[in-house]
Structure formats: structure tokens, C-alpha cells
Write a protein that holds these residues in place. Structure first.
Motif, PDB file in Angstrom:
ATOM      1  N   VAL A   1       0.799  -1.264  -0.129  1.00  8.53           N
ATOM      2  CA  VAL A   1      -0.150  -0.140   0.034  1.00  8.53           C
ATOM      3  C   VAL A   1       0.906   1.365   0.244  1.00  8.53           C
ATOM      4  O   VAL A   1       0.433   2.229  -0.686  1.00  8.53           O
ATOM      5  N   MET A   2       1.882   1.241   0.697  1.00  5.23           N
ATOM      6  CA  MET A   2       3.023   2.411   0.702  1.00  5.23           C
ATOM      7  C   MET A   2       3.664   2.560  -0.630  1.00  5.23           C
ATOM      8  O   MET A   2       3.738   3.691  -1.151  1.00  5.23           O
TER       9      MET A   2
ATOM     10  N   ALA B   1       1.020   4.023  -2.879  1.00  8.71           N
ATOM     11  CA  ALA B   1       0.903   5.681  -2.467  1.00  8.71           C
ATOM     12  C   ALA B   1       1.984   6.190  -3.260  1.00  8.71           C
ATOM     13  O   ALA B   1       2.086   7.261  -3.565  1.00  8.71           O
TER      14      ALA B   1
ATOM     15  N   LEU C   1       1.708   6.672  -6.952  1.00  5.23           N
ATOM     16  CA  LEU C   1       0.231   7.729  -7.095  1.00  5.23           C
ATOM     17  C   LEU C   1       0.746   9.083  -7.097  1.00  5.23           C
ATOM     18  O   LEU C   1       0.798   9.942  -7.848  1.00  5.23           O
ATOM     19  N   LEU C   2       1.714   9.461  -6.215  1.00  3.96           N
ATOM     20  CA  LEU C   2       2.133  10.547  -5.752  1.00  3.96           C
ATOM     21  C   LEU C   2       3.289  11.089  -6.748  1.00  3.96           C
ATOM     22  O   LEU C   2       3.267  12.202  -7.198  1.00  3.96           O
TER      23      LEU C   2
ATOM     24  N   SER D   1      -1.386   5.002 -13.852  1.00  2.00           N
ATOM     25  CA  SER D   1      -1.123   5.115 -12.439  1.00  2.00           C
ATOM     26  C   SER D   1      -2.582   5.059 -11.886  1.00  2.00           C
ATOM     27  O   SER D   1      -2.847   5.371 -10.527  1.00  2.00           O
TER      28      SER D   1
ATOM     29  N   HIS E   1     -11.181  11.612  -4.834  1.00  2.00           N
ATOM     30  CA  HIS E   1     -10.014  11.643  -3.792  1.00  2.00           C
ATOM     31  C   HIS E   1      -8.837  12.155  -4.231  1.00  2.00           C
ATOM     32  O   HIS E   1      -8.139  12.969  -3.761  1.00  2.00           O
TER      33      HIS E   1
ATOM     34  N   ILE F   1      -6.438  15.727  -3.263  1.00  2.00           N
ATOM     35  CA  ILE F   1      -4.927  15.623  -3.273  1.00  2.00           C
ATOM     36  C   ILE F   1      -4.561  16.736  -3.854  1.00  2.00           C
ATOM     37  O   ILE F   1      -3.465  17.424  -3.368  1.00  2.00           O
TER      38      ILE F   1
END
Length: 123
Positions: free
Chosen positions: A34-35, A38, A41-42, A88, A108, A112
């Protein structure tokens, strides 16, 4: 001039966070996969043009030529950034007649981007 210990407004002593005898519990973290997701995604949202694309898509789906016109950049550059956003899972693409329309997959992600832009604009 020496100063005494720091106190709260209630007169209580503020603990020294550098006190070697003071230990805090680690914050629970998400699973490594999950990290990693993330982080990906960033990274996908890290380019200014991709941020601009996301902001353009907040009003609804757009085709490439609409994004080119709105952003004032070359079509190949917009297409390249759309590929990154699509891979992504930030945007989806669907054919409508002869054109492909892109839209945000998730509000979401818009939040962000809007939060980052708002924060950057405060300074």
C-alpha cells in the motif's frame, strides 16, 4: 539570562521530547504494498502539467485536443502525461466516436491535487 522549565498555559511542565527516558509508541503503518502504491500515485501527480490536467478534468471528461487548447502545450506532451496518469489509475480513457475522452477515476485524487495547490499557494 537563564530560563526555567517550559510550562503550559495551565502551569504544567512540558516534557522534553529529547529526554532519552521518554519513548513513544511507533505509529502503525499500512502494508508495504500500500505504501509503494501511494508512492507511485504521488509520483504520477508530481509533474506540474499532470496537476494541470487533473485540475482541467475536475469539471468532467475531456478529449486530448480540449486539454491541449486549455493548457497551451503540444499534443504529444499532453498525450505523454495522460499515459502516465492512466497507468497510475488517476484517469480512465474511453472512446466516444473518433475521440478518446479522459476523466478522473476518483474524486479523492482531485482533493489531493487541490489540497497541494492550495497549500503551495499559501506561501
Amino acid at each position: 539570562m537563564a530560563s526555567g522549565p517550559e510550562l503550559t498555559t495551565d502551569g504544567e511542565l512540558i516534557a522534553d521530547v529529547h529526554d532519552p527516558g521518554r519513548h513513544t509508541a511507533p505509529v502503525p503503518l499500512p502494508r508495504p504494498d500500500v505504501m509503494a502504491a501511494a508512492g507511485e500515485l504521488l509520483r504520477a501527480l508530481s509533474a506540474p502539467l499532470r496537476i494541470a490536467i487533473v485540475l482541467q478534468l475536475r469539471e468532467g471528461p475531456r478529449c486530448v485536443h480540449e486539454l491541449v487548447d486549455a493548457l497551451g502545450v503540444a499534443q504529444p506532451l499532453v498525450s505523454q502525461h495522460l499515459r502516465v496518469l492512466k497507468s497510475s489509475h488517476v484517469v480512465s480513457a474511453h472512446r466516444q466516436g473518433r475521440e478518446i475522452r479522459y476523466e478522473l477515476l476518483d474524486d479523492h485524487l482531485l482533493h489531493i491535487v487541490e489540497a497541494a495547490v492550495g497549500h503551495a499557494g499559501e506561501g
